[in-house]
Design an enzyme around this catalytic site. Sequence first.
Site, PDB file in Angstrom:
ATOM      1  N   PHE A 160       0.445   9.521  -2.409  1.00  0.00           N
ATOM      2  CA  PHE A 160      -0.471   7.985  -1.945  1.00  0.00           C
ATOM      3  C   PHE A 160      -1.624   9.426  -2.213  1.00  0.00           C
ATOM      4  CE2 PHE A 160       2.378   4.859  -0.549  1.00  0.00           C
ATOM      5  CZ  PHE A 160       2.998   6.052   0.396  1.00  0.00           C
ATOM      6  N   TRP A 202       0.841  -1.179   0.156  1.00  0.00           N
ATOM      7  CA  TRP A 202       0.437  -0.403  -0.193  1.00  0.00           C
ATOM      8  C   TRP A 202       0.634   1.359  -0.793  1.00  0.00           C
ATOM      9  CZ3 TRP A 202      -0.470   3.950   3.498  1.00  0.00           C
ATOM     10  CH2 TRP A 202      -1.529   4.840   3.062  1.00  0.00           C
ATOM     11  N   HIS A 203       2.140   1.372   0.727  1.00  0.00           N
ATOM     12  CA  HIS A 203       2.915   2.428   1.050  1.00  0.00           C
ATOM     13  C   HIS A 203       3.084   2.356  -0.472  1.00  0.00           C
ATOM     14  CE1 HIS A 203       2.189   1.834   4.957  1.00  0.00           C
ATOM     15  NE2 HIS A 203       2.589   3.631   4.706  1.00  0.00           N
ATOM     16  N   GLY A 204       3.645   1.199  -1.339  1.00  0.00           N
ATOM     17  CA  GLY A 204       4.515   1.334  -2.288  1.00  0.00           C
ATOM     18  C   GLY A 204       4.942   0.463  -2.949  1.00  0.00           C
TER      19      GLY A 204
END
Lengths: 436, 329
Positions: free
Chosen positions: A436, A290-292
Amino acid sequence: MDFCSFPFLFRFLPLFLLAYYLLPDKCRNLVLFIGSLIFYAFISIPCTLILLIIVELNYLIASKMPHGRSILSLGIILNVLLLVFFKIGPVSMPGISFITFGMIAFLVDAFRKTEGDYPVFRTYAIMFPKLISGPITRYEELKPALTGKRHLYENVEGGLELFVLGLSYKVLLADRIAGLWNNIQTIGFISISTQLAWLGAVGFSLQLYFDFQGYSLMAIGLGKMLGFEFPDNFDSPYCSRSISEFYRRWHMTLGRWFKDYVYIPLGGNRRGKVRTTLNLLIVWLLTGLWHGIGWNFVMWAGFLFFFIALEKLFLGKILEKSRIISHLYTLLLIPVSWMFFAITNAEEVWIYISRMFAPIVNSVGINVYAQDYIKYGKIYGPFIAAAIIFALPWPERLIRRFTGKWPVILLMLLLFWLSAYEISINSNNPFMYFKF
Amino acid sequence: MKKFPFLIILAASFAVVVFCGFALMPGARGSFLPDSYISGLFTGISNGSIFSPTPGTSSQPVFNPDAEQSKPPESTPAQSPLGNPQTEPSEDPTSPPAVPPTQVAETPATPAQNPETPPPALPPIEQKFVQVDQSYFNDALFVGDSRMVGMGEYSGLNSTCYASVGMTIYNLLDKPFISLDSGSKPVTLDYALQQKRFGKIYIMVGINEMGTGSLQRFVDTYRSAVQRIRELQPDAVIFVQGILYVTASRSETDEVFSNEKIRERNRALAGLADGRSCFYIDVNEVLSDGKGNLNKDYSWDSCHLKAQYYYLWVEFLMRHGVPQASAGS
């Protein structure tokens, strides 16, 4: 539009608040809806159109609830595909990670409830305080305020104070300390001393926290000023005594999301040790991604999962026994873990980590300037010291306790104009979670 | 006031700040956006112009349109821009022509010449560089901006470095930033040069001045600075170093920091050399990507050299030593 910019602070916000406060109560949701559209349109008009489409699609799917598990799955897959597309695709959409997760939460909640009524949903979905970077809320948290009595006037002052505190965290602490990480990258990881490597890791840990907590407080403060109670996102995480505890205090609304919509549905910890460990692994891998989408984020998640699993197995009980050891353990591991998060190139990550542990792994470095940490310690020391103080729970508690009293008001006034001054004379860093 | 003290005070202070901006910064007027008065006020406070009695007397002039139209100085054979008062006044008429200042920065500035026999007249302008070793730099001084700060930290040489981040040619000599002893009050370069003798002085400034002042003003100020340094250090060899490039990605996307404009300034700086005691060298020869940009592998932030690559610069300097005997007077 960035919260920490003059167009937002001195043009959009005053005008929006004037309209919101002066117009009658029944217009406020519409004002918020239109205002949020304008806010996002300043970032990108095509993205605003996409946003409206995403919201409509999700509303359409939700209206079919609570029937049809397959429709729910379709909705979830749709949101996940959108998330992945905008993360790795040619176009980026600011806030997509938060928007899609908010929508998934909404769909799952809709499926689990019996009522099929979602008034003011569209306003809820795009309201600008939380649109770009959260906190990730649940519709039911804000529904009372959206549809009923909004406790506006008694929360304006507190909300404004929180907003200014968040602004100062970002501009006066995070953005100032960010210079250190920049300097270190300019030097090149292979050429930093071990001391500077640690100073950099600590600096980055604080920078990341104040960047995100700053932004969260701004969002929460704005929400309050509009009559909404957003949940907190951070609870003095650096005071934790284990990695597990750290992530119960860091980005709490994301942790809550993963618990409610992934961990518990998978069975949580109710299916035996092996299954619990597997569930944790899945949650952490998804959190990393989700972060990257990148190997360093997988390594970051894996690193954390490893220690959390260890804590669940036996380490946690040992840590409970000693305050000092558990604090040291956490304060040692978390900065190291952030290096996997911060450095996207896998080779560079290992160079940095080996510089941190140079005596142990026998890393020599190339062309190191031995007194580099003294130089940067002098420059960034005061900011790092101030950041450490504010990372403890007491300053914020004091401020919240004396909210509305003159010392706090004068302090906030000073912080506001100092922040405005810094914004004006620097090109400020876009919020780190902005992509994001 | 009782119900919303902070909101009201904040709004009042907003009005006050906007008014101050309007009243004290005439340059900001004309906009109907309140934040331009606020940023105008803050800019004035930060660069001190709000406190100066006459408008526009800050040391960093606003970007001057004539910087675009400046041409590099004309190439003339008899040009001796430095006019060193301590050497013989007459020029040797048989000396080969001076290095044309418009010469492209990549090629070495001076063709070969025989420095061995002590000539009765002025030695010829051209000077051959020689290979030297690290001990050559024991009496060397590096001055300039953040790129030179890096030399001080990462050259590995036993030399002195009086360099500062943000340094420009306009405040090179009188910005007090040098701590001669630990803890002592910072002094200016002008003062520091009166305290100690140096054998060689390497200068690099220029990147921070991009976008301000005209090319002519930059070169003229540089010339005066070199003259002053010559006065204070008559025996030192002065090396004017060409401004280091930025990487291609920066140059292509930034109007101010473009390598074309850097080359323009470097061509002008080359004209400051006299081939006797002041030389022009350009380290871009070894640090460029072959296409007129800083090699992107050598830099992370597109502007500064990574610590591990300073050895290339040091080796370049070691190939451009000037034998002391034929330098200066």
